[in-house]
Design a protein around this motif. Structure first.
Motif: not given
Length: 184
Positions: A35-60
């Motif tokens: 319910t928190f993720w919603g059906p579209n988010f939950a489906e993308l998380i649960a099913r095979p999908s491309d996953v990208t990770g990155f760090e965030l740093s404050d930008s000016t």
């Protein structure tokens, strides 16, 4: 009725009962997070999908690597493809499990405004993207819907240590606390 027919009906009834119990158990363990993720988010998380990770740093200043979370601009650092990272299936299941969240704990106001996020995971497929944000110590998780400019956060302290260890083991994110411990 012959005893063979009774046996077949008994096995069918047992299989049906097992299926209903399995469905009920899955519903009970993942209902709130789905319910928190919603059906579209939950489906993308649960099913095979491309996953990208990155760090965030404050930008000016704005650049190609600028990433906006509500009104806060971040620079995307150390972008990695995590699609085939070992343990990704387990991470997906953990993210969708209710027991890994403290639903009643409030999320800080600064995180709700888009400030204080440090790491980002994006699940993408079929022209859709699910964006997950983590704070510095992985104790808070955010669900960013960029189309509606909406950010929802939840306390994920029950799985924070596991997240830190997992991301460090696949060298996705190197939290400063882990990096400084390694230097000592």
């Amino acid at each position: 009725m012959q005893s063979g027919s009774k046996l077949v009906l008994g096995i069918f009834g047992l299989a049906l009962l097992a299926g209903v119990l399995s469905w009920w158990y899955r519903y009970e363990t993942a209902h709130r997070s789905t319910t928190f993720w919603g059906p579209n988010f939950a489906e993308l998380i649960a099913r095979p999908s491309d996953v990208t990770g990155f760090e965030l740093s404050d930008s000016t200043e704005e650049s190609e690597e600028t990433y906006s979370v509500l009104s806060k601009d971040y620079e995307r650092l150390d972008i990695k493809d995590l699609t085939k990272a070992p343990g990704m299936v387990h991470l997906r299941n953990s993210i969708l499990s209710d027991r890994n969240y403290r639903w009643e704990e409030p999320v800080s106001e600064s995180l709700q405004k888009g400030e204080g996020w440090r790491y980002c995971l994006q699940f993408a497929g079929d022209g859709r993207t699910a964006t997950l944000l983590f704070n510095e110590d992985f104790s808070m998780l955010g669900r960013l819907n960029q189309r509606s400019d909406n950010l929802r956060g939840v306390d994920c302290q029950p799985m924070a240590e596991t997240l830190r260890e997992y991301f460090a083991s696949i060298k996705a994110f190197q939290p400063e606390s882990n990096a400084s411990k390694a230097a000592d």
